[in-house]
Design a protein around this motif. Structure first.
Motif, short mmCIF file in Angstrom:
data_model
loop_
_atom_site.label_atom_id
_atom_site.label_comp_id
_atom_site.label_asym_id
_atom_site.label_seq_id
_atom_site.Cartn_x
_atom_site.Cartn_y
_atom_site.Cartn_z
N SER A 66 78.06 81.09 19.74
CA SER A 66 78.32 82.48 20.12
C SER A 66 78.87 83.29 18.96
CB SER A 66 79.30 82.53 21.29
OG SER A 66 80.52 81.90 20.95
N ASP A 67 79.64 82.64 18.07
CA ASP A 67 80.17 83.34 16.89
C ASP A 67 79.05 83.73 15.93
OD1 ASP A 67 82.63 83.02 17.98
OD2 ASP A 67 83.40 81.61 16.49
N VAL A 68 78.05 82.87 15.82
CA VAL A 68 76.91 83.16 14.95
C VAL A 68 76.16 84.37 15.50
CG1 VAL A 68 74.73 82.30 14.04
CG2 VAL A 68 76.72 80.78 14.19
N ILE A 69 75.94 84.41 16.82
CA ILE A 69 75.24 85.54 17.43
C ILE A 69 76.05 86.82 17.27
CG2 ILE A 69 74.29 86.45 19.57
CD1 ILE A 69 72.77 84.08 18.32
N ASP A 70 77.38 86.73 17.40
CA ASP A 70 78.23 87.91 17.19
C ASP A 70 78.08 88.45 15.77
OD1 ASP A 70 79.19 87.83 19.75
OD2 ASP A 70 81.03 86.75 19.25
N ALA A 71 77.94 87.53 14.81
CA ALA A 71 77.76 87.95 13.42
C ALA A 71 76.45 88.72 13.26
CB ALA A 71 77.77 86.73 12.50
N TRP A 72 75.39 88.22 13.86
CA TRP A 72 74.11 88.92 13.75
C TRP A 72 74.16 90.28 14.44
CZ3 TRP A 72 72.12 87.15 9.83
CH2 TRP A 72 71.85 85.81 9.59
N LYS A 73 74.86 90.36 15.55
CA LYS A 73 74.99 91.65 16.23
C LYS A 73 75.75 92.65 15.36
CE LYS A 73 74.79 89.88 20.95
NZ LYS A 73 75.53 89.67 22.23
N PHE A 74 76.75 92.14 14.62
CA PHE A 74 77.50 93.00 13.71
C PHE A 74 76.59 93.56 12.62
CE2 PHE A 74 79.70 93.38 9.62
CZ PHE A 74 80.69 94.31 9.94
N LYS A 82 67.40 92.89 11.95
CA LYS A 82 66.96 93.12 13.32
C LYS A 82 66.90 91.79 14.04
CE LYS A 82 64.19 97.35 12.89
NZ LYS A 82 62.82 97.95 13.06
N MET A 83 67.38 91.79 15.27
CA MET A 83 67.36 90.58 16.08
C MET A 83 66.16 90.63 17.02
SD MET A 83 71.44 90.36 17.02
CE MET A 83 71.28 88.78 17.87
N HIS A 84 65.35 89.56 17.02
CA HIS A 84 64.17 89.49 17.88
C HIS A 84 64.35 88.32 18.84
CE1 HIS A 84 61.98 92.38 15.35
NE2 HIS A 84 62.49 91.72 14.29
N LYS A 85 64.38 88.62 20.14
CA LYS A 85 64.57 87.57 21.14
C LYS A 85 63.31 86.72 21.24
CE LYS A 85 67.00 85.74 24.53
NZ LYS A 85 66.17 84.54 24.67
N ASN A 86 63.51 85.42 21.12
CA ASN A 86 62.38 84.49 21.24
C ASN A 86 62.10 84.17 22.70
OD1 ASN A 86 62.17 84.29 18.43
ND2 ASN A 86 63.69 82.64 18.35
N ASP A 87 60.89 83.75 22.97
CA ASP A 87 60.53 83.34 24.34
C ASP A 87 61.30 82.07 24.68
OD1 ASP A 87 58.77 85.45 24.45
OD2 ASP A 87 57.04 84.24 23.80
N MET A 89 64.46 80.27 27.67
CA MET A 89 65.59 80.51 28.57
C MET A 89 66.91 80.64 27.82
SD MET A 89 64.10 80.60 31.47
CE MET A 89 65.51 80.54 32.56
N ASP A 90 66.94 80.22 26.57
CA ASP A 90 68.19 80.22 25.81
C ASP A 90 68.56 81.66 25.42
OD1 ASP A 90 70.36 79.77 24.25
OD2 ASP A 90 69.41 78.31 22.93
N ASP A 91 69.75 82.10 25.86
CA ASP A 91 70.21 83.47 25.54
C ASP A 91 70.54 83.63 24.06
OD1 ASP A 91 69.92 84.20 28.16
OD2 ASP A 91 72.01 83.76 28.70
N TYR A 92 70.73 82.52 23.35
CA TYR A 92 71.12 82.58 21.95
C TYR A 92 69.94 82.37 21.00
CZ TYR A 92 75.94 82.24 23.64
OH TYR A 92 77.14 82.48 24.27
N ASP A 93 68.75 82.31 21.55
CA ASP A 93 67.58 82.01 20.72
C ASP A 93 66.99 83.31 20.17
OD1 ASP A 93 65.51 80.79 19.46
OD2 ASP A 93 64.37 80.31 21.29
N TYR A 94 67.36 83.62 18.93
CA TYR A 94 66.89 84.83 18.25
C TYR A 94 66.28 84.48 16.91
CZ TYR A 94 69.59 87.86 21.44
OH TYR A 94 70.08 88.52 22.53
#
Length: 351
Positions: A66-74, A82-87, A89-94
């Motif tokens: 979750s900290d890694v995802i927060d960094a990318w959002k920052f 740019k963050m691209h959501k991958n196909d 079920m994982d909410d952290y898969d970008y």
């Protein structure tokens, strides 16, 4: 001085644009910088492991995913990825797309197309806004150096966040310089501007008026404390109580000082003690020195009436008892006759 050793051994290199080091790195904490660099290295290396993802970064840095995802959002908010959501079920898969920092520089700094919102919510180009250029030039003079690009971006962000005019930002820089004798970082300037914004101070004149009111209020605090014999700064609670007298009850300072004079015979006077007096006066609608004088006269008259009543009660004839009769009997004899009667009574006792 900084220099590097020349070595022919090639272990691979990742080139980082100076704009990231100069502008964006100071904005972020260490973890966010590490996440960016690890991801950027993978993006630049054509031979990198295709399975290396955000989970790999989390394991590498020993931090939660979750900290890694927060960094990318920052970094996405800073408009450099740019963050691209991958196909899946994982909410952290970008997947992460790194944007061209050189293009960012050209569009936002080099040709001065950074924009801020004006009071009318229109977008104003820095290049077309002389007041912005004048503000930056004036800040350069105040701090004794040129603002770097990252500082300019931060200042524009602050102006946009709090909807501030250039003269307000300039006033904050000058205020800090006058107060401390030296410049302070942009983050410190933001704390000053945020405190003014939270206090509904939106122009330099608003701030000046606030300073004047605050100065006048401290003079009143000092006057009250001097009357009580206090030679210290009031506490926050004491200030709150005195502000209530002045702002809520609209008590005149002469009335407050008169209340303070009532504590001269108190061993340890306090603001709470004076507050008790003022609360009673408020309940009796006492607002002027004349009102206090009338109240004191009423109190004095009431006490005199009580004293007169007690004195008059002493002169009221008392019901006679056997002791009154005895006393009255003694008054019928002279001292010599009483002495003779006493001797005669004692002779009978000792026969």
């Amino acid at each position: 001085m900084f220099f590097k050793e020349v070595n022919e051994i090639d272990l691979g290199e990742t080139t980082i644009a100076n704009i990231f080091i100069d502008i964006f790195m100071p904005m972020a904490n260490g973890l966010y910088v590490k996440v960016y660099l690890l991801g950027y290295r993978q993006a630049c290396d054509s031979n990198s492991n295709p399975k290396f993802d955000n989970s790999s970064i989390a394991k590498n840095l020993n931090v939660p995913l979750s900290d890694v995802i927060d960094a990318w959002k920052f970094w996405e908010k800073k408009s450099i990825i740019k963050m691209h959501k991958n196909d899946g079920m994982d909410d952290y898969d970008y997947s992460i797309e790194f944007l061209d920092l050189k293009r960012f520089y050209m569009e936002n700094m080099h040709i001065n197309t950074t924009s801020i919102k004006s009071n009318s919510d229109s977008i104003v180009s820095v290049a077309e806004n002389p007041s912005i250029r004048k503000m930056f030039n004036s800040i350069n003079q105040i701090i004794g150096r040129y603002l770097d690009p990252s500082e300019k971006i931060n200042i524009l962000d602050i102006m946009n966040k709090y909807n501030l005019d250039p003269d307000m930002v300039l006033y904050a820089y000058q205020y800090v310089k006058d107060k401390y004798g030296s410049a302070r970082p942009v983050r410190y300037i933001e704390t000053i501007l945020r405190s003014w914004y939270d206090s509904n101070l939106y122009t330099p004149q608003d701030v000046e008026n606030s300073f004047a009111v605050r100065k006048e209020r401290y003079v009143l605090y000092k006057t009250i404390f001097n009357e009580l014999g206090f030679y210290r700064q009031p506490s926050k609670e004491e200030e709150r109580i005195m502000d209530t007298w002045l702002d809520k009850y609209h008590m005149d300072i002469e009335v407050i000082l008169e209340a303070c004079s009532k504590s001269k015979n108190v061993s340890k006077p306090s603001i709470s003690y004076i507050n008790g007096i003022i609360e009673k006066w408020k309940d009796k609608n006492i607002n002027t020195l004349e009102d206090i004088k009338v109240l004191d006269e009423e109190y004095k008259t009431k006490n005199q009436n009580k004293f007169t009543s007690k004195t008059s009660n002493k002169n009221v004839p008392q019901a006679k008892t056997r002791y009154h009769n005895i006393n009255q009997t003694f008054k019928n004899y002279s001292p010599d006759e009483l002495e003779k009667l006493l001797q005669e009574s004692q002779k009978g006792k000792f026969k």
